[in-house]
Design a protein around this motif. Structure first.
Motif, short mmCIF file in Angstrom:
data_model
loop_
_atom_site.label_atom_id
_atom_site.label_comp_id
_atom_site.label_asym_id
_atom_site.label_seq_id
_atom_site.Cartn_x
_atom_site.Cartn_y
_atom_site.Cartn_z
N LEU A 134 0.73 -1.05 -0.27
CA LEU A 134 0.13 -0.17 -0.16
C LEU A 134 0.88 1.32 0.07
CD1 LEU A 134 -1.75 -2.29 1.90
CD2 LEU A 134 -3.33 -0.11 1.52
N MET A 135 0.34 2.16 -0.59
CA MET A 135 1.42 3.56 -0.58
C MET A 135 -0.02 4.50 -0.25
SD MET A 135 2.96 2.36 -4.30
CE MET A 135 4.07 0.79 -4.15
N THR A 136 0.13 5.31 0.84
CA THR A 136 -0.84 6.01 1.33
C THR A 136 -0.42 7.46 1.53
OG1 THR A 136 -0.47 5.16 3.71
CG2 THR A 136 -2.05 3.82 2.40
N GLY A 137 -1.42 8.02 1.94
CA GLY A 137 -1.55 9.63 2.29
C GLY A 137 -2.72 10.00 2.95
N ALA A 138 -2.83 11.23 3.23
CA ALA A 138 -3.60 11.89 4.29
C ALA A 138 -4.96 11.72 4.02
CB ALA A 138 -3.30 13.22 4.24
N GLY A 139 -5.31 11.31 2.89
CA GLY A 139 -6.81 11.05 2.76
C GLY A 139 -7.44 9.70 3.31
N ILE A 171 -6.50 -2.46 5.87
CA ILE A 171 -4.94 -2.68 5.87
C ILE A 171 -4.79 -3.72 6.90
CG2 ILE A 171 -2.47 -1.77 5.86
CD1 ILE A 171 -3.74 0.75 5.40
N ARG A 172 -5.25 -3.76 8.12
CA ARG A 172 -4.81 -4.74 9.23
C ARG A 172 -5.44 -6.07 9.01
NH1 ARG A 172 -5.47 -5.90 15.02
NH2 ARG A 172 -5.40 -8.25 14.76
N LEU A 173 -6.54 -6.22 8.27
CA LEU A 173 -7.22 -7.58 7.86
C LEU A 173 -6.25 -7.94 6.61
CD1 LEU A 173 -9.51 -9.14 8.43
CD2 LEU A 173 -10.98 -7.97 6.95
N LEU A 213 -0.57 -8.84 3.11
CA LEU A 213 0.15 -7.68 3.17
C LEU A 213 1.65 -7.98 3.22
CD1 LEU A 213 -0.05 -4.61 3.67
CD2 LEU A 213 0.12 -5.04 6.05
N ARG A 214 2.42 -7.09 2.48
CA ARG A 214 3.63 -7.33 2.16
C ARG A 214 4.39 -5.93 2.65
NH1 ARG A 214 8.33 -9.55 2.61
NH2 ARG A 214 9.70 -9.43 1.07
N ARG A 215 3.72 -4.79 2.53
CA ARG A 215 4.29 -3.60 2.94
C ARG A 215 3.20 -2.33 2.88
NH1 ARG A 215 8.54 -5.02 5.76
NH2 ARG A 215 9.64 -6.03 3.84
N VAL A 216 3.36 -1.50 3.85
CA VAL A 216 2.64 -0.12 3.83
C VAL A 216 3.58 0.98 3.84
CG1 VAL A 216 0.56 1.23 4.77
CG2 VAL A 216 0.86 -1.04 5.30
N TYR A 217 3.62 1.68 2.73
CA TYR A 217 4.15 2.85 2.64
C TYR A 217 3.48 4.02 3.06
CZ TYR A 217 7.96 0.01 -0.20
OH TYR A 217 8.74 -0.89 -0.41
N TYR A 254 6.11 -6.69 -5.71
CA TYR A 254 4.67 -6.56 -5.49
C TYR A 254 4.04 -7.22 -6.42
CZ TYR A 254 6.78 -3.55 -1.84
OH TYR A 254 7.83 -3.00 -0.91
N ASP A 255 2.68 -7.87 -6.19
CA ASP A 255 1.78 -8.26 -7.10
C ASP A 255 0.61 -7.28 -7.41
OD1 ASP A 255 2.87 -11.02 -7.70
OD2 ASP A 255 2.19 -11.09 -5.33
N VAL A 256 0.41 -6.53 -6.26
CA VAL A 256 -0.67 -5.42 -6.12
C VAL A 256 -0.17 -4.26 -5.55
CG1 VAL A 256 -2.99 -4.94 -5.37
CG2 VAL A 256 -2.63 -7.38 -6.06
#
Ligand code: OAD
Ligand code: ZN
Length: 272
Positions: free
Chosen positions: A21-26, A92-94, A101-105, A195-197
């Motif tokens: 996952l690549m996440t931001g303030a939203g 994300i937790r699930l 889950l491999r990584r959350v940036y 990463y696959d997704v």
């Protein structure tokens, strides 16, 4: 939206996928934390009261040296402790619990990924966090307890001050003009092709180098954007397989949970 999510749901149902996952303030606006760039509600549009030369100055190291008050006014409002994870964070937790889950940036400094139960090992806080603090002059650390005490100390005007050299102390949030943590670059280099997704969510993809991540994933990686606005590489260099969902992160999380048949486990997590 259900139709658009199909390729993602199918990949997840197959199992044995590595998701980043690549996440931001939203992803955190649902928790009551404003994002930066949304018109009217974004932080950068509401900083006039701090008398900044321009809004981003609140996160500029040179400005902080001269005037740390603006940052500390904001830090006081945003300090972790009073906000709870959103539905999207629990998704994300699930994904972690399902071993997908491999990584959350994350670009966020609210630590809500951790609070939802995602383990440190999976999290890359690309723009740092409030977890550690250092003097900007002699670089000695200061504990969170001392920092919080100084933030309330009227004789210091609420500015945490180094016990050793009297320099200003700042949480290890990455300011403009500072480099991102080593871990960000190391993992990017080691893993980005694996990463696959890649699920990109709640970010305007305007701040580099973070904004480059989704364009660096392999050709076989399914890229998914969940954001109110289409942005970044999804606009400038789209791929045929891209999934773009222009909607609220929490709403998409709920729908995904239902499409994947994860409703009971999800509700349990949220209620925990
Ligand atoms: P931005 O404010 O730039 O972008 C947030 C994006 O999320 C926008 O495209 C919004 O439309 C979208 N959005 C807001 N609420 C949403 C919701 N509920 N559902 C879906 N989309 C939503 O925030 P970032 O991209 O995170 O740096 O900003 C990147 C960096 O800029 C931050 O890390 C910060 C800032 O300067 C530092 O603090 C160092
Ligand atoms: Zn010092």
């Amino acid at each position: 939206m259900e139709e658009a999510l199909k390729p993602l749901v199918e990949r997840l149902k197959k199992g044995n996928v590595k998701i980043s996952l690549m996440t931001g303030a939203g992803i955190s606006t649902g928790a009551g934390i404003p994002d930066f760039r949304s018109p009217k509600t974004g932080l950068y549009h509401n900083l006039a009261r701090l008398n900044l030369p321009h809004p981003e100055a609140v996160f500029e190291i040179n400005y902080f040296r001269e005037n740390p008050h603006a940052f500390y006014t904001l830090a006081d409002e945003l300090y972790p402790g009073r906000f709870l994870p959103t539905k999207f964070h629990f998704l994300i937790r699930l994904l972690q619990d399902k071993k997908l889950l491999r990584r959350v940036y994350t670009q966020n400094i609210d630590a809500l990924e951790r609070l939802s139960g995602v383990l440190d090992d999976y999290i890359v806080e690309a723009h740092g966090s409030f977890a550690r603090n250092h003097c900007i002059d002699c670089h000695k650390p200061m504990s969170i307890a001392d920092l919080r005490k100084d933030m309330k100390d009227k004789s210091l005007k609420g500015i945490p001050t180094c016990r050793h050299c009297k320099g200003y102390v700042k949480p290890d949030i990455v300011f403009f003009g500072e480099s991102l943590p080593r871990r960000f670059f190391d993992l990017w280099e080691e893993e980005i092709e694996e990463y696959d997704v890649a699920i990109v969510a709640g970010t305007s993809l305007t701040v580099f180098p973070f904004a480059m991540l989704p364009s660096e994933v392999s050709k076989d990686c399914l890229r998914v954007l969940i954001n109110k606005d289409k942005c970044g590489t999804f606009e400038t260099d789209p791929r045929d397989s891209d999934v773009v969902i222009q909607d609220e992160c929490d709403k998409v999380a709920e729908l995904l949970v239902d499409l994947l048949g994860w409703r009971d486990e999800f509700d349990e997590l949220v209620e925990e």
